[in-house]
Design a protein around this motif. Sequence first.
Motif, PDB file in Angstrom:
ATOM      1  N   ASP A 159      -5.305  -8.395   7.053  1.00 19.49           N
ATOM      2  CA  ASP A 159      -4.345  -8.148   8.130  1.00 19.49           C
ATOM      3  C   ASP A 159      -3.534  -9.434   8.266  1.00 19.49           C
ATOM      4  O   ASP A 159      -4.090 -10.495   8.583  1.00 19.49           O
ATOM      5  CB  ASP A 159      -5.111  -7.825   9.418  1.00 19.49           C
ATOM      6  CG  ASP A 159      -4.174  -7.498  10.570  1.00 19.49           C
ATOM      7  OD1 ASP A 159      -3.010  -7.978  10.556  1.00 19.49           O
ATOM      8  OD2 ASP A 159      -4.606  -6.787  11.486  1.00 19.49           O
ATOM      9  N   PHE A 186      15.672   4.509   4.836  1.00 22.74           N
ATOM     10  CA  PHE A 186      14.888   4.943   3.683  1.00 22.74           C
ATOM     11  C   PHE A 186      13.751   5.880   4.098  1.00 22.74           C
ATOM     12  O   PHE A 186      13.185   5.738   5.186  1.00 22.74           O
ATOM     13  CB  PHE A 186      14.336   3.726   2.926  1.00 22.74           C
ATOM     14  CG  PHE A 186      15.377   3.135   2.018  1.00 22.74           C
ATOM     15  CD1 PHE A 186      15.389   3.415   0.664  1.00 22.74           C
ATOM     16  CD2 PHE A 186      16.401   2.343   2.541  1.00 22.74           C
ATOM     17  CE1 PHE A 186      16.385   2.907  -0.162  1.00 22.74           C
ATOM     18  CE2 PHE A 186      17.402   1.837   1.726  1.00 22.74           C
ATOM     19  CZ  PHE A 186      17.393   2.125   0.363  1.00 22.74           C
ATOM     20  N   ILE A 200       8.258   0.997   0.804  1.00 25.31           N
ATOM     21  CA  ILE A 200       9.149   0.086   0.082  1.00 25.31           C
ATOM     22  C   ILE A 200       8.368  -0.986  -0.686  1.00 25.31           C
ATOM     23  O   ILE A 200       8.651  -1.261  -1.852  1.00 25.31           O
ATOM     24  CB  ILE A 200      10.145  -0.541   1.089  1.00 25.31           C
ATOM     25  CG1 ILE A 200      11.147   0.537   1.547  1.00 25.31           C
ATOM     26  CG2 ILE A 200      10.848  -1.746   0.493  1.00 25.31           C
ATOM     27  CD1 ILE A 200      12.018   0.138   2.734  1.00 25.31           C
ATOM     28  N   TYR A 228      11.709  -5.005  17.152  1.00 27.72           N
ATOM     29  CA  TYR A 228      12.020  -4.880  15.721  1.00 27.72           C
ATOM     30  C   TYR A 228      13.358  -5.558  15.417  1.00 27.72           C
ATOM     31  O   TYR A 228      13.478  -6.328  14.458  1.00 27.72           O
ATOM     32  CB  TYR A 228      12.067  -3.395  15.342  1.00 27.72           C
ATOM     33  CG  TYR A 228      12.258  -3.143  13.858  1.00 27.72           C
ATOM     34  CD1 TYR A 228      11.182  -3.179  12.967  1.00 27.72           C
ATOM     35  CD2 TYR A 228      13.521  -2.853  13.337  1.00 27.72           C
ATOM     36  CE1 TYR A 228      11.361  -2.949  11.607  1.00 27.72           C
ATOM     37  CE2 TYR A 228      13.703  -2.621  11.981  1.00 27.72           C
ATOM     38  CZ  TYR A 228      12.618  -2.661  11.116  1.00 27.72           C
ATOM     39  OH  TYR A 228      12.800  -2.429   9.773  1.00 27.72           O
ATOM     40  N   ARG A 258      -3.544  -3.924   4.801  1.00 27.79           N
ATOM     41  CA  ARG A 258      -4.818  -3.762   5.505  1.00 27.79           C
ATOM     42  C   ARG A 258      -5.653  -2.669   4.855  1.00 27.79           C
ATOM     43  O   ARG A 258      -6.872  -2.685   4.899  1.00 27.79           O
ATOM     44  CB  ARG A 258      -4.580  -3.404   6.977  1.00 27.79           C
ATOM     45  CG  ARG A 258      -4.003  -4.537   7.809  1.00 27.79           C
ATOM     46  CD  ARG A 258      -3.444  -4.017   9.104  1.00 27.79           C
ATOM     47  NE  ARG A 258      -2.421  -3.005   8.852  1.00 27.79           N
ATOM     48  CZ  ARG A 258      -1.750  -2.357   9.784  1.00 27.79           C
ATOM     49  NH1 ARG A 258      -1.992  -2.594  11.052  1.00 27.79           N
ATOM     50  NH2 ARG A 258      -0.838  -1.457   9.449  1.00 27.79           N
ATOM     51  N   SER A 259      -4.991  -1.682   4.256  1.00 27.67           N
ATOM     52  CA  SER A 259      -5.733  -0.546   3.704  1.00 27.67           C
ATOM     53  C   SER A 259      -5.928  -0.689   2.193  1.00 27.67           C
ATOM     54  O   SER A 259      -5.449  -1.640   1.571  1.00 27.67           O
ATOM     55  CB  SER A 259      -4.988   0.748   4.025  1.00 27.67           C
ATOM     56  OG  SER A 259      -3.665   0.666   3.565  1.00 27.67           O
ATOM     57  N   THR A 298      10.431   6.675   4.360  1.00 30.69           N
ATOM     58  CA  THR A 298       9.060   6.151   4.308  1.00 30.69           C
ATOM     59  C   THR A 298       8.358   6.575   5.593  1.00 30.69           C
ATOM     60  O   THR A 298       8.986   7.149   6.500  1.00 30.69           O
ATOM     61  CB  THR A 298       9.032   4.601   4.245  1.00 30.69           C
ATOM     62  OG1 THR A 298       9.533   4.089   5.491  1.00 30.69           O
ATOM     63  CG2 THR A 298       9.861   4.054   3.100  1.00 30.69           C
ATOM     64  N   SER A 339       0.816  -1.227   0.000  1.00 33.62           N
ATOM     65  CA  SER A 339       0.000   0.000   0.000  1.00 33.62           C
ATOM     66  C   SER A 339       0.843   1.266   0.000  1.00 33.62           C
ATOM     67  O   SER A 339       0.380   2.329  -0.397  1.00 33.62           O
ATOM     68  CB  SER A 339      -0.962   0.007   1.195  1.00 33.62           C
ATOM     69  OG  SER A 339      -0.250  -0.027   2.420  1.00 33.62           O
TER      70      SER A 339
HETATM   71  P1  NAP Z   1       5.748   1.594   5.772  1.00 31.07           P
HETATM   72  O1  NAP Z   1       5.831   2.735   4.817  1.00 31.07           O
HETATM   73  O2  NAP Z   1       5.248   1.821   7.134  1.00 31.07           O
HETATM   74  O3  NAP Z   1       4.882   0.435   5.066  1.00 31.07           O
HETATM   75  C1  NAP Z   1       4.569  -0.740   5.770  1.00 31.07           C
HETATM   76  C2  NAP Z   1       3.669  -1.607   4.901  1.00 31.07           C
HETATM   77  O4  NAP Z   1       3.346  -2.790   5.642  1.00 31.07           O
HETATM   78  C3  NAP Z   1       2.379  -0.925   4.537  1.00 31.07           C
HETATM   79  O5  NAP Z   1       2.023  -1.255   3.213  1.00 31.07           O
HETATM   80  C4  NAP Z   1       1.381  -1.542   5.508  1.00 31.07           C
HETATM   81  O6  NAP Z   1       0.093  -1.538   4.962  1.00 31.07           O
HETATM   82  C5  NAP Z   1       1.925  -2.973   5.628  1.00 31.07           C
HETATM   83  N1  NAP Z   1       1.483  -3.635   6.857  1.00 31.07           N
HETATM   84  C6  NAP Z   1       1.816  -3.320   8.133  1.00 31.07           C
HETATM   85  N2  NAP Z   1       1.190  -4.134   8.999  1.00 31.07           N
HETATM   86  C7  NAP Z   1       0.451  -5.011   8.265  1.00 31.07           C
HETATM   87  C8  NAP Z   1      -0.422  -6.082   8.584  1.00 31.07           C
HETATM   88  N3  NAP Z   1      -0.683  -6.439   9.853  1.00 31.07           N
HETATM   89  N4  NAP Z   1      -1.033  -6.752   7.581  1.00 31.07           N
HETATM   90  C9  NAP Z   1      -0.814  -6.398   6.275  1.00 31.07           C
HETATM   91  N5  NAP Z   1       0.022  -5.383   5.924  1.00 31.07           N
HETATM   92  C10 NAP Z   1       0.637  -4.690   6.898  1.00 31.07           C
HETATM   93  O7  NAP Z   1       7.166   0.907   5.957  1.00 31.07           O
HETATM   94  P2  NAP Z   1       8.412   0.717   4.947  1.00 31.07           P
HETATM   95  O8  NAP Z   1       9.479   1.593   5.432  1.00 31.07           O
HETATM   96  O9  NAP Z   1       7.962   0.765   3.537  1.00 31.07           O
HETATM   97  O10 NAP Z   1       8.816  -0.766   5.344  1.00 31.07           O
HETATM   98  C11 NAP Z   1       8.653  -1.876   4.475  1.00 31.07           C
HETATM   99  C12 NAP Z   1       9.579  -2.992   4.943  1.00 31.07           C
HETATM  100  O11 NAP Z   1      10.929  -2.529   4.864  1.00 31.07           O
HETATM  101  C13 NAP Z   1       9.374  -3.395   6.405  1.00 31.07           C
HETATM  102  O12 NAP Z   1       9.572  -4.775   6.538  1.00 31.07           O
HETATM  103  C14 NAP Z   1      10.469  -2.644   7.125  1.00 31.07           C
HETATM  104  O13 NAP Z   1      10.814  -3.262   8.333  1.00 31.07           O
HETATM  105  C15 NAP Z   1      11.570  -2.706   6.099  1.00 31.07           C
HETATM  106  N6  NAP Z   1      12.627  -1.717   6.282  1.00 31.07           N
HETATM  107  C16 NAP Z   1      12.380  -0.389   6.165  1.00 31.07           C
HETATM  108  C17 NAP Z   1      13.429   0.519   6.322  1.00 31.07           C
HETATM  109  C18 NAP Z   1      13.252   2.009   6.166  1.00 31.07           C
HETATM  110  O14 NAP Z   1      14.227   2.751   6.379  1.00 31.07           O
HETATM  111  N7  NAP Z   1      12.089   2.501   5.823  1.00 31.07           N
HETATM  112  C19 NAP Z   1      14.713   0.054   6.620  1.00 31.07           C
HETATM  113  C20 NAP Z   1      14.922  -1.311   6.741  1.00 31.07           C
HETATM  114  C21 NAP Z   1      13.877  -2.188   6.558  1.00 31.07           C
HETATM  115  P3  NAP Z   1      -1.242  -1.182   5.799  1.00 31.07           P
HETATM  116  O15 NAP Z   1      -0.885  -0.193   6.860  1.00 31.07           O
HETATM  117  O16 NAP Z   1      -2.146  -0.664   4.731  1.00 31.07           O
HETATM  118  O17 NAP Z   1      -1.684  -2.499   6.353  1.00 31.07           O
END
Ligand code: NAP
Length: 253
Positions: free
Chosen positions: A65, A191, A22, A158, A42-43, A193, A19
């Motif tokens: 979810d 990143f 990343i 985490y 979820r969204s 986000t 949604s």
């Molecule tokens: P984000 O923008 O918060 O996006 C998280 C995504 O996960 C959203 O699409 C959210 O969708 C989904 N999600 C969360 N809980 C869920 C659930 N219970 N069921 C289904 N979907 C769920 O985070 P991001 O930064 O893109 O992170 C993506 C991945 O990269 C994660 O695994 C994170 O740990 C990893 N990561 C991120 C960074 C960084 O710097 N951003 C660094 C290292 C690793 P809904 O809310 O719509 O459900």
Amino acid sequence: MILDKFSLAGKVAIVTGASRGIGQKIAIALAEAGADIAGVARSQQEETKQAIEAVGRKFLAIQVDLTEKKAAEEVLKQTVSYFGKADILVNAAGIILRKNFIDFTEEEFDMVLKVNLKAVFLMSQVFARYLIENQRKGKIINIGSLLSFQGGILITPYTVSKHGVLGLTRAMANELAKYGINVNAIIPGYFETEMTAALRADPERNQKILDRIPMGRWGKPEELTGAAVFLASEASDYMTGSYIIVDGGWMSR
Ligand code: NAP
């Protein structure tokens, strides 16, 4: 020809966390490389859907979810009944909670582990069973973190979950290689986000992070997508149980 090995034409990819952030950018990139996409969140995933349809690929939004019982089965069932098959799984959904180690509750610990690790285990297991039963090859891509290697601060659950994701990646790779299923991880650095918005809004933390990154800037989610297309494609066929770090140089400091 080498670029043909990066093509995902005719493939179907399940991408969790599609949604935003990343997962969304990876879903769009896989579509640009030729794959149809089942996005999980979820969204609503209207933005992702529009971007993928704009490049001429199909998109199925699966609104679940991942912590719910049978969520993984539901995702696979919907994907296969809509597209007829699945070839690639990207486990990108994740959450983070920030507080002192001594203040985390059991419920908070469980919640982070459920989304970041248990859901990855269950999604991958259901997907691998499907591939094995149907004698299909496939690719699983997990999203780790610098916290797959380091302790970090204020994010104990985490860190535990992301160490687990790397262990799970290696364990699955060992057992699934004989079925032609490759399992690898992408290790993103910092990143831009929603997940990291609080860090960027804190001038002191933000500066400390930037000071340690040789490139001196945050990554943009688009900058992870080349690694994702590579790991999803034939170009990475001899790679399994491994990972690609995309971190602006953080780990080299
Ligand atoms: P984000 O923008 O918060 O996006 C998280 C995504 O996960 C959203 O699409 C959210 O969708 C989904 N999600 C969360 N809980 C869920 C659930 N219970 N069921 C289904 N979907 C769920 O985070 P991001 O930064 O893109 O992170 C993506 C991945 O990269 C994660 O695994 C994170 O740990 C990893 N990561 C991120 C960074 C960084 O710097 N951003 C660094 C290292 C690793 P809904 O809310 O719509 O459900």
